[in-house]
Enzyme design. Structure first.
Site, PDB file in Angstrom:
ATOM      1  N   HIS A 135       8.199  12.109  -7.705  1.00  0.00           N
ATOM      2  CA  HIS A 135       8.735  11.285  -6.618  1.00  0.00           C
ATOM      3  C   HIS A 135       9.294  12.150  -5.497  1.00  0.00           C
ATOM      4  CE1 HIS A 135       8.130   7.629  -8.919  1.00  0.00           C
ATOM      5  NE2 HIS A 135       8.591   8.296  -9.965  1.00  0.00           N
ATOM      6  N   ARG A 170       2.813  11.195   5.292  1.00  0.00           N
ATOM      7  CA  ARG A 170       2.396   9.986   4.584  1.00  0.00           C
ATOM      8  C   ARG A 170       3.517   8.955   4.563  1.00  0.00           C
ATOM      9  NH1 ARG A 170       0.469  10.552  -1.540  1.00  0.00           N
ATOM     10  NH2 ARG A 170       2.582  11.390  -1.720  1.00  0.00           N
ATOM     11  N   GLY A 223       4.150  -0.711  -7.763  1.00  0.00           N
ATOM     12  CA  GLY A 223       4.344   0.703  -8.067  1.00  0.00           C
ATOM     13  C   GLY A 223       5.404   1.284  -7.150  1.00  0.00           C
ATOM     14  N   GLU A 231       0.642  -6.902 -14.775  1.00  0.00           N
ATOM     15  CA  GLU A 231      -0.147  -7.889 -15.490  1.00  0.00           C
ATOM     16  C   GLU A 231       0.662  -8.670 -16.527  1.00  0.00           C
ATOM     17  OE1 GLU A 231      -2.666  -4.531 -14.046  1.00  0.00           O
ATOM     18  OE2 GLU A 231      -0.802  -4.679 -15.186  1.00  0.00           O
ATOM     19  N   GLU A 240       1.488   2.064  -2.346  1.00  0.00           N
ATOM     20  CA  GLU A 240       0.869   3.375  -2.162  1.00  0.00           C
ATOM     21  C   GLU A 240       0.074   3.628  -3.440  1.00  0.00           C
ATOM     22  OE1 GLU A 240      -0.584   6.603  -1.844  1.00  0.00           O
ATOM     23  OE2 GLU A 240       1.245   7.356  -2.773  1.00  0.00           O
ATOM     24  N   GLU A 245      -7.589   7.281 -11.143  1.00  0.00           N
ATOM     25  CA  GLU A 245      -6.209   7.006 -11.560  1.00  0.00           C
ATOM     26  C   GLU A 245      -5.412   6.329 -10.451  1.00  0.00           C
ATOM     27  OE1 GLU A 245      -5.271   9.909 -15.257  1.00  0.00           O
ATOM     28  OE2 GLU A 245      -4.172  10.264 -13.435  1.00  0.00           O
TER      29      GLU A 245
END
Length: 343
Positions: free
Chosen positions: A17, A26, A50, A101, A116, A125
């Site tokens: 992170h 970014r 995420g 999910e 992101e 991935e």
């Protein structure tokens, strides 16, 4: 730790992170995109998939989102809750720990999805399958997705120095010959920095990803390509990079994008070409590149893919070809500043 926990556990570590947050171009482009879409976010319900430390959720709350639901499956979600509270946005942002999910949102629909999600080779991935699942389940008709359009591109580069360094290392390892590893090492994809002057071919678009329309089935594909040399030089590697756009509707959005295209110094995904003993000097390279999904019941869908390249270089009097099919684990890599080209 079991293999099924590897992906999520890797995002529990603060180093990942820290690297992402220090990728200033970014992160700042996401911030700019959110600020420039204030009219689509202010007073609206946002879903951050995420979320990590919650930085994108904080940006959305900052521009006036009515509610933000930030989801992450890793242990970083516990710290995201503390970060949100520390910055006094806990009345806007709700951090939910769990798999997208498997969780239940306190609302039926959301107005905006931000994530992101991109991985190596764009799709490897990545969390795109999860973004698609969330879009189909929770996004209102006409809802906004940030980013909403990406392109995967391919170029050929010359890099004799790096190829020699990577392969010749095995000739003498503490006095022992390990040359047999060369044939394997040359087929392994890697992530590294590429400079603009190394590019010796034109650019080919491999794949467009229109996120509001993309399906899980679209994540598996094969794309033929042909690269033409721009100069008389060796082609040592194929380099894939992706461009990221934020322009859901031209009349409602200001178009922003950032790229991983080779510039002064850029992180890119590479596959070395040639053999362990011969370099390739050619006029063009052509073949197929693609992503093949591998599904496992006890593992997260979409996070286990084969990257496959099949290529041929047309040389002066002969042709060299090879077919690589490599299954690659996600490595720990450094982030480097990305060049931004606002449109």
């Amino acid at each position: 730790m079991t293999s099924k926990d590897y992906y999520f556990d890797s995002y529990s570590h603060f180093g990942i992170h820290e690297e992402m947050l220090k990728d200033e171009v970014r992160t700042s482009q996401y911030r700019r995109a959110i600020e420039h879409n204030r009219q689509n976010i202010e007073g609206k319900v946002v879903l951050d998939i995420g979320c990590g430390t919650g930085i994108l959720s904080l940006f959305c709350a900052q521009v006036g989102a009515k509610a933000v639901y930030a989801i992450d499956c890793s242990e970083i979600a516990d710290y995201a809750k503390l970060i949100v509270k520390e910055n006094k946005y806990d009345h806007v942002i709700t951090v939910i720990k769990g798999k997208v999910e498997e969780i239940t949102l306190p609302v039926d629909k959301v107005d905006v999805i931000v994530s992101e999600w991109m991985g190596y080779f764009l799709f490897y991935e990545s969390m795109l399958d999860t973004v698609i699942y969330s879009r189909d389940k929770w996004l209102k008709p006409g809802g906004v997705m940030l980013p909403d359009y990406l392109t995967l591109n391919l170029v050929g580069i010359e890099d004799a120095e790096y190829k020699n360094e990577k392969l010749n290392f095995w000739d003498n390892v503490y006095g022992f010959s390990m040359k047999c590893i060369k044939d394997v090492a040359i087929q392994e994809p890697l992530v590294d920095v590429v400079e603009a002057q190394q590019v010796c071919t034109d650019v080919r678009l491999l794949r467009e990803c229109k996120v509001p329309e993309y399906s899980v089935e679209d994540c598996t594909f094969t794309c033929p390509f042909e690269l033409t040399a721009k100069r008389n030089d060796y082609i040592h590697a194929l380099v894939a990079y992706f461009d990221t756009f934020f322009h859901h509707r031209p009349q409602a959005h200001k178009v922003l994008y950032w790229t991983r295209a080779p510039a002064d110094a850029l992180e890119a995904d590479c596959v070395l070409l040639g053999s362990r003993d011969h370099d390739l000097r050619g006029r063009e390279a052509h073949g197929d590149a693609g992503v093949q999904a591998e599904r496992h019941e006890q593992k997260r869908p979409g996070h286990h893919h084969h990257l496959r390249t099949q290529w041929k270089v047309a040389a002066n009097k002969r042709e060299h070809g090879v077919q690589n099919e490599v299954k690659k684990r996600k490595p720990a890599t450094r982030n480097v500043p990305l060049h931004t080209h606002p449109k």
